[in-house]
Write an enzyme that holds these catalytic residues in place. Structure first.
Site, PDB file in Angstrom:
ATOM      1  N   GLU A 434      -8.861  -1.182  -6.045  1.00  0.00           N
ATOM      2  CA  GLU A 434      -7.759  -1.021  -6.172  1.00  0.00           C
ATOM      3  C   GLU A 434      -7.082  -3.058  -5.974  1.00  0.00           C
ATOM      4  OE1 GLU A 434      -7.075  -0.929  -1.832  1.00  0.00           O
ATOM      5  OE2 GLU A 434      -5.062  -1.318  -1.635  1.00  0.00           O
ATOM      6  N   ASP A 507      -9.497  -1.496   0.365  1.00  0.00           N
ATOM      7  CA  ASP A 507      -9.263  -2.773   1.660  1.00  0.00           C
ATOM      8  C   ASP A 507      -9.397  -1.657   2.827  1.00  0.00           C
ATOM      9  OD1 ASP A 507      -8.841  -4.634   0.282  1.00  0.00           O
ATOM     10  OD2 ASP A 507      -6.631  -5.101   0.536  1.00  0.00           O
ATOM     11  N   ASP A 509      -8.108  -1.163   5.491  1.00  0.00           N
ATOM     12  CA  ASP A 509      -7.139  -0.762   5.667  1.00  0.00           C
ATOM     13  C   ASP A 509      -6.387   0.212   5.447  1.00  0.00           C
ATOM     14  OD1 ASP A 509      -6.134  -1.528   3.369  1.00  0.00           O
ATOM     15  OD2 ASP A 509      -4.132  -2.680   3.908  1.00  0.00           O
ATOM     16  N   ASP A 511      -3.736   2.156   3.580  1.00  0.00           N
ATOM     17  CA  ASP A 511      -3.764   2.255   2.572  1.00  0.00           C
ATOM     18  C   ASP A 511      -5.083   2.274   1.922  1.00  0.00           C
ATOM     19  OD1 ASP A 511      -1.445   2.040   2.845  1.00  0.00           O
ATOM     20  OD2 ASP A 511      -0.984  -0.149   1.821  1.00  0.00           O
TER      21      ASP A 511
END
Ligand code: 0RA
Length: 643
Positions: A434, A507, A509, A511
């Protein structure tokens, strides 16, 4: 009165040897000794109770996860026979069922002829792999009890311990899985996994009430109840609940012949995928088989016949293809037969030829009738199929155009791909990363011989909502398809993949998890064989860093942090919480997340195509409310993963 010789004869030795064999090679009986195997024990015990329900003797099953790690399954069936078994002289039926391999259906005769056959290794296998098991039977007005120690060793004979509650019969099996057997991944049941299985049982057994209570501290202790008076029609409604139905009605038909039965429930949605789920004797046939073949052939036939007869398809128009007709179809097929043949890689394919002809005849006739009786719905089905056939032609043109751009094998690699030098797919890996900055670190950190890096920017196109023709125009998708190198959709060819490990690195998180889900959905929908063959992985960047003297240590998750604290008693540490891949420099990224010897990868598996499909459409479909609800209630549940 039994003498010593009688109570410890050669029969007993054989029995113990049988159970010992199960302990020596558990994998042969339950597939593995990981979490899948553990859950298999549960399935085995519940299957027995469900068999009683299928035979019409039981309408309620109560499952309880006890706070001491035990699992209790209670049914109100006939109860396992308590009298002496003719072949095993002095032994009660209960003891035989619990200690002799495959004894489950061997007596009682006709009542068991429909039982599964695949999972049907018998509850004795559960006994063999438990550290303790208690069976209780209400039958003939009495309450009976028998207990087994580790490995299924009887602790005394079956005893009458009192009266059964008035008029009650039934069986209760409580077992504690043996941690020595399930040493790799432990003996903690995952409630979510069990609930998914129980819900499917309830759908497939109309009217059967299945109750589940998790009494373990720290778990959701609220009782869950599944009961569907609409059976597989409710199943279809449930699967389509997160989608937009093409029409409200759920269709149904059934037929039987020579003691074999088929049932079908169906409804179309406005989506672009087909969701045919089939079962034989209550067992999912994920690889399809004869019943599906018969259904598909007759479905294509019936819809084309109707469309021609009503002039919805003109004489000059080409016949509609099966794939066009199945677009957006959600269907449950269930068949019951005496001698099911399960074939294929995962024994998930029904081989009985008789099922093809019964299903085909039933569908031709009954679906034909249904179409005549429901002209409004029939017209919508035909129109949707016609649209699908047009889109298919457009997609082919778009794909041909993509191919023309890169006529040479191996040329046409996407510009964003930093490829590895080895061309031996077996040893190479593709990291899908990403963001460009993390991509840059990954390129520096990789092993250039074996590790390729493809940075993906932003959110890739939501594949559930897009038809193939539009999807192919998306740059990120195009780069991904080219890098993997094996086509997509029906043309996907597993033999052509350019890397054996496709690793999603995003990640930890929100997103990151969104991108991960999108990518998994894409692979699941468009490169299913890739997922099925276990080529898709998820990288696990560490969650914590901590300074130990001059050194920095990385800790994968909370459990790793707890272990670290236990290993350094009495000391105080500051733990840094790593929010993203971008927080690590390239050396750190390599050390913790990419280096084959030091990283941990999660392999993605499609554990239950039915459920995965449902999650995918809930997460990806158009219904925002359903999706929000799902995400808030299942935030910690990553069903794609077999951890
Ligand atoms: C053998 C024969 C019969 C029933 C069962 C086993 C039986 C096993 C289990 C396991 C869990 N629940 C169960 N319920 C029944 C037939 C008994 C008869 O003919 O009365």
């Amino acid at each position: 009165m039994a003498d010593i010789g009688d109570s410890y004869g050669s029969k007993d030795i054989q029995v113990l040897e049988g159970l010992e064999a199960v302990r020596k090679r558990p994998g042969m009986y339950i597939g593995s000794t990981g979490l899948n195997g553990l859950h298999h024990l549960f399935v085995e015990v519940v299957d027995n109770a469900v068999d009683e329900a299928m035979a019409g003797h039981c309408d309620r099953i109560d499952i309880t996860l006890l706070d001491d790690g035990g699992c209790r399954v209670a049914d109100n069936g006939r109860g396992i026979p308590v009298d002496a078994h003719p072949k095993y002289k002095n032994k009660s039926g209960v003891e035989v069922v619990l200690t002799v391999l495959h004894a489950g259906g061997k007596f009682g005769g006709s009542g068991y002829k429909m039982s599964g056959g695949l999972h049907g290794v018998g509850v004795s296998v559960v006994n063999a792999l438990s550290q303790r098991l208690v069976v209780e039977v209400d039958r003939n007005g009495k309450h009976h009890r028998m207990e087994f120690a580790k490995g299924g060793k009887p602790q005394g004979a079956l005893e009458v311990t009192g009266n059964a509650p008035r008029g009650r019969s039934g069986t209760t099996v409580t077992f504690w899985p043996d941690p020595e057997i399930f040493s790799s991944e432990g003996t903690d049941f995952r409630a979510q996994t069990l609930l998914e299985k129980l819900q499917v049982y309830a759908f497939l057994n109309k009217g059967l009430e299945i109750r589940f209570t998790d009494e373990r501290p720290g778990h959701d202790n609220e009782r869950k109840v599944y009961r569907y008076n609409g059976g597989i029609e409710d199943f279809v409604r449930h699967l389509n609940a997160s989608k937009e139905a093409l029409f409200k009605r759920v269709g149904y038909y059934g037929a039987s012949e020579d003691g074999q039965e088929v049932e079908v429930a169906f409804q179309w949605n406005t989506g672009y995928y087909d969701g045919i789920h089939s079962f034989a004797n209550g067992i999912a046939t994920v690889e399809g088989g004869m019943h599906e073949e018969g259904f598909k052939k007759a479905l294509t036939n019936a819809i084309n016949g109707y469309a021609r007869a009503r002039n919805l398809l003109k004489e000059k128009d080409e016949r509609l293809l099966g794939e066009d007709i199945r677009e957006g179809l959600t269907a449950i097929l269930t068949v019951r037969l005496t001698d099911p043949q399960f074939e294929g890689q995962t024994k998930g394919k029904l081989g009985n030829v008789s099922m093809r002809s019964l299903m085909e005849r039933a569908t031709n006739e009954k679906l034909g009738d249904w179409l005549e009786e429901h002209p409004a719905e029939a017209r919508q089905i035909v129109q949707k199929a016609i649209q699908a056939s047009r889109a298919r032609l457009a997609a082919r043109q778009a794909r041909d155009a993509t191919r023309r751009k890169s006529p040479l094998e191996g040329a046409g690699m996407p510009g964003k791909l930093t490829d590895c030098s080895s061309r031996n797919a077996r040893e190479t890996e593709l990291f899908i990363v990403e963001g460009d900055s993390a991509g840059g670190s990954a390129i520096k950190a990789r092993d250039p011989e074996r590790q390729a890096v493809l940075p993906i920017r932003g959110k890739i196109l939501n594949v559930e909502r897009a038809r193939l023709d539009r999807m192919l125009k998306n740059q990120e998708v195009e780069a991904l398809v080219k890098a993997v190198g094996a086509g997509l959709g029906d043309d996907f060819d597993l033999d052509k993949i350019r890397y054996h490990k496709i690793i999603v690195m995003a990640d930890a998180d929100v997103d990151g998890s969104h991108i991960r889900t999108l990518l998994l959905t894409f692979f699941f929908r468009q490169m299913q064989a890739l997922v099925e063959a276990g080529h898709v992985y998820i990288a696990q960047p560490p969650l914590y860093s901590v300074e130990v003297g001059k050194e920095k240590a990385y800790l994968k998750d909370d459990a790793a942090r707890d272990r670290f604290l236990a290993e350094h008693p009495g000391k105080h540490f500051e733990f840094g919480r790593l929010k993203g891949l971008g927080e690590m420099d390239w050396q750190e990224l390599g050390e913790t997340t990419m280096h084959p010897a030091r990283r941990t990868l999660l392999q993605v598996s499609v554990e239950q195509a039915t459920i995965a499909d449902e999650v995918t459409s809930v997460l990806m479909g158009n219904d925002v409310e359903v999706r929000k609800h799902f995400i808030t209630t299942n935030a910690n549940d990553v069903r794609f993963l077999d951890i």
